[in-house]
Scaffold this motif. Structure first.
Motif, PDB file in Angstrom:
ATOM      1  N   GLU A 194       0.967  -1.329  -0.064  1.00 18.38           N
ATOM      2  CA  GLU A 194      -0.086  -0.109  -0.018  1.00 18.38           C
ATOM      3  C   GLU A 194       0.685   1.161   0.106  1.00 18.38           C
ATOM      4  OE1 GLU A 194      -2.762  -0.212   3.175  1.00 18.38           O
ATOM      5  OE2 GLU A 194      -3.666  -2.031   2.669  1.00 18.38           O
ATOM      6  N   ARG A 205       2.686   5.023  -0.664  1.00 16.55           N
ATOM      7  CA  ARG A 205       1.892   6.385  -0.847  1.00 16.55           C
ATOM      8  C   ARG A 205       2.907   7.054  -1.868  1.00 16.55           C
ATOM      9  NH1 ARG A 205      -2.577   7.852   1.413  1.00 16.55           N
ATOM     10  NH2 ARG A 205      -1.761  10.001   1.610  1.00 16.55           N
ATOM     11  N   ARG A 239       3.024  13.642  -4.134  1.00 14.25           N
ATOM     12  CA  ARG A 239       2.298  14.580  -4.935  1.00 14.25           C
ATOM     13  C   ARG A 239       2.858  15.055  -6.315  1.00 14.25           C
ATOM     14  NH1 ARG A 239      -2.772  16.200  -3.873  1.00 14.25           N
ATOM     15  NH2 ARG A 239      -2.589  15.984  -1.626  1.00 14.25           N
ATOM     16  N   ASP A 263       5.979  14.625   3.218  1.00 14.55           N
ATOM     17  CA  ASP A 263       4.524  14.281   3.818  1.00 14.55           C
ATOM     18  C   ASP A 263       3.385  14.736   2.838  1.00 14.55           C
ATOM     19  OD1 ASP A 263       4.958  16.885   4.138  1.00 14.55           O
ATOM     20  OD2 ASP A 263       4.201  17.055   6.156  1.00 14.55           O
ATOM     21  N   THR A 301       1.739  13.359   0.176  1.00 17.80           N
ATOM     22  CA  THR A 301       1.670  12.335  -0.738  1.00 17.80           C
ATOM     23  C   THR A 301       0.119  11.829  -0.928  1.00 17.80           C
ATOM     24  OG1 THR A 301       1.736  10.545   1.517  1.00 17.80           O
ATOM     25  CG2 THR A 301       3.832  11.346   0.384  1.00 17.80           C
ATOM     26  N   VAL A 302      -0.146  11.242  -1.569  1.00 16.31           N
ATOM     27  CA  VAL A 302      -1.326  10.499  -1.950  1.00 16.31           C
ATOM     28  C   VAL A 302      -1.180   9.055  -2.231  1.00 16.31           C
ATOM     29  CG1 VAL A 302      -2.105  12.529  -3.191  1.00 16.31           C
ATOM     30  CG2 VAL A 302      -0.799  10.643  -4.538  1.00 16.31           C
ATOM     31  N   ALA A 303      -2.625   8.336  -2.281  1.00 13.73           N
ATOM     32  CA  ALA A 303      -2.556   6.813  -2.289  1.00 13.73           C
ATOM     33  C   ALA A 303      -2.086   6.511  -3.572  1.00 13.73           C
ATOM     34  CB  ALA A 303      -3.797   6.248  -1.772  1.00 13.73           C
ATOM     35  N   ALA A 304      -1.478   5.363  -3.772  1.00 15.92           N
ATOM     36  CA  ALA A 304      -1.234   4.800  -5.117  1.00 15.92           C
ATOM     37  C   ALA A 304      -2.675   4.371  -5.842  1.00 15.92           C
ATOM     38  CB  ALA A 304      -0.399   3.446  -4.968  1.00 15.92           C
ATOM     39  N   PRO A 314       8.279   7.383  -0.001  1.00 18.62           N
ATOM     40  CA  PRO A 314       7.139   7.270  -0.648  1.00 18.62           C
ATOM     41  C   PRO A 314       7.525   7.253  -2.158  1.00 18.62           C
ATOM     42  CG  PRO A 314       7.849   9.536  -0.223  1.00 18.62           C
ATOM     43  CD  PRO A 314       8.451   8.594   0.733  1.00 18.62           C
ATOM     44  N   GLN A 318       3.363   7.528  -9.627  1.00 16.09           N
ATOM     45  CA  GLN A 318       2.260   6.571  -9.613  1.00 16.09           C
ATOM     46  C   GLN A 318       2.896   5.208 -10.280  1.00 16.09           C
ATOM     47  OE1 GLN A 318      -0.818   6.170  -8.277  1.00 16.09           O
ATOM     48  NE2 GLN A 318      -0.885   8.063  -7.139  1.00 16.09           N
TER      49      GLN A 318
END
Length: 386
Positions: free
Chosen positions: A89, A91, A94, A101, A103-106, A167, A171
């Motif tokens: 999972e 991160r 952006r 810090d 970041t967004v979810a993959a 991170p 993507q």
């Protein structure tokens, strides 16, 4: 191959040794099974000298992964999270210049294909240290880019744990990033096969091909054949990067790097590339080799990527190898594939010309574009074709 032009190739290589650009060279050209080997300079065992092949390890790791894909132990589209939960999972920054810090979810999982194509979202940032905030975090984790250092690298479990604290830079599947994917792929192979990477490679790749001198370290009985590795200081002076006796490759490493940890010889790497040239037997099937040696990247994945400006103008990326896509030089045959190593090595397969080229030195490259000896090696190799 034309004998007069082969002599010219040897003379070109000799100029680089005589000028001091490299301490020694093994040049191997194989055209249709006709092999020509030249050994020049300071080499402890001539053509049988053992070299640290650095990133020429990547195609070997890709082949090992495809062995498991063919057996349906791994699948190209499968997420790696079941075997590597540390990256299940992730991160994602952006933007590359975002604070750590931010970041967004993959948007999706990292897959086996992402590792093979070097698009899983992490790799070498081609910018000076301190350009982006994430570079400090990568350095603090001990994962900053540079030549291989097996004596100072943690074991595979710790490597993956540290990588999982960072991170992703983009993507999964979005962009090509160099290097790190094949270290992760090596760990995936270990967990899928239930054995160390060295053991799997020895049993499934090296033994079938008779590659007796290839591995992650050199034993005491053979260390006398290992070349000393050199680098260059900022002032241009040659300095020892790694000695043979007592060096970093004289003992088994904690981490067996699938990205750049192997040593090999010209004969061994010819056996590996020869396997790919003849369609994979006895290691892989022909369709697997065709897939490995086909450009797998989209134009979007190539955008803004590459080791140098224009890297993807005439080349693409398959599974662990670059693939020539357009002819803009004597030696750039569309469909030629292979890769180089930053300590002064190169291995290429040209199916159209039925040609294999192997260059082995032990002088670290100071630019991602490679030194003149590399381009001169390929140019003089191709001009020797009759």
């Amino acid at each position: 191959m034309d004998q007069v032009r082969l002599a010219r190739h040897r003379d070109v290589m000799a100029r680089h040794v005589d000028s001091g650009a490299v301490p020694g060279i093994v040049s191997l050209l194989d055209h249709g099974g006709e092999t020509h080997v030249t050994a020049l300079g300071d080499l402890p065992a001539g053509a049988d000298t053992i070299f640290r092949i650095s990133s020429m390890t990547k195609p070997v790791t890709a082949v090992a992964a495809l062995v498991l894909v063919e057996e349906c132990v791994l699948r190209l589209g499968d997420p790696i999270g079941d075997l590597i939960p540390e990256l299940a999972e992730p991160r994602v920054l952006r933007a590359i210049d975002s604070p750590l810090d931010d970041t967004v979810a993959a948007r999706g999982p990292i897959t086996v294909r992402h590792l093979l194509t070097s698009t899983f979202g992490h790799g070498v940032i081609m910018a000076p240290p301190g350009t982006y905030p994430v570079q400090a975090a990568i350095a603090a984790a001990g994962l900053e880019p540079g030549p291989p250092n097996p004596a100072s690298t943690p074991d595979s479990a710790e490597f993956i744990r540290l990588l999982g604290t960072l991170p992703l830079l983009s993507q999964p599947g979005e962009k090509w990033w160099y290097d790190t994917a094949y270290d992760v792929l090596g760990v995936l192979i270990e967990r899928a096969a239930g054995q160390r990477l060295a053991e799997f490679l020895a049993e499934r790749v090296f033994a079938p091909l008779g590659m007796r001198d290839t591995g992650f370290h050199v034993g005491p009985d053979e260390v006398a054949r290992l070349a000393t590795a050199y680098s260059t200081t900022d002032s241009g002076e040659r300095t020892v990067y790694d000695p043979a006796e007592g060096g970093q490759w004289s003992t088994p490493p904690a981490f067996q790097s699938g990205a750049g940890g192997l040593v090999s010889t010209a004969a061994d790497y010819l056996a590996f590339l020869g396997m790919l040239r003849r369609g994979g037997a006895p290691v892989l099937s022909r369709p697997s080799v065709l897939t490995l040696s086909t450009d797998q990247l989209t134009s979007a994945q190539k955008a803004g990527g590459g080791l140098v400006d224009g890297f993807f103008d005439t080349s693409g990326w398959g599974f662990g190898v670059s693939v020539v896509t357009a002819r803009d030089d004597i030696h750039k045959t569309p469909g030629r594939f292979g890769w180089e190593g930053g300590l002064g090595t190169s291995g290429q397969v040209d199916p159209a010309e039925d040609l294999i080229t192997v260059l082995l030195t032990q002088q670290a490259w100071t630019s991602p574009a490679g030194p003149r000896v590399y381009s001169d090696f390929l140019t003089s190799a191709y001009q020797a074709l009759d």
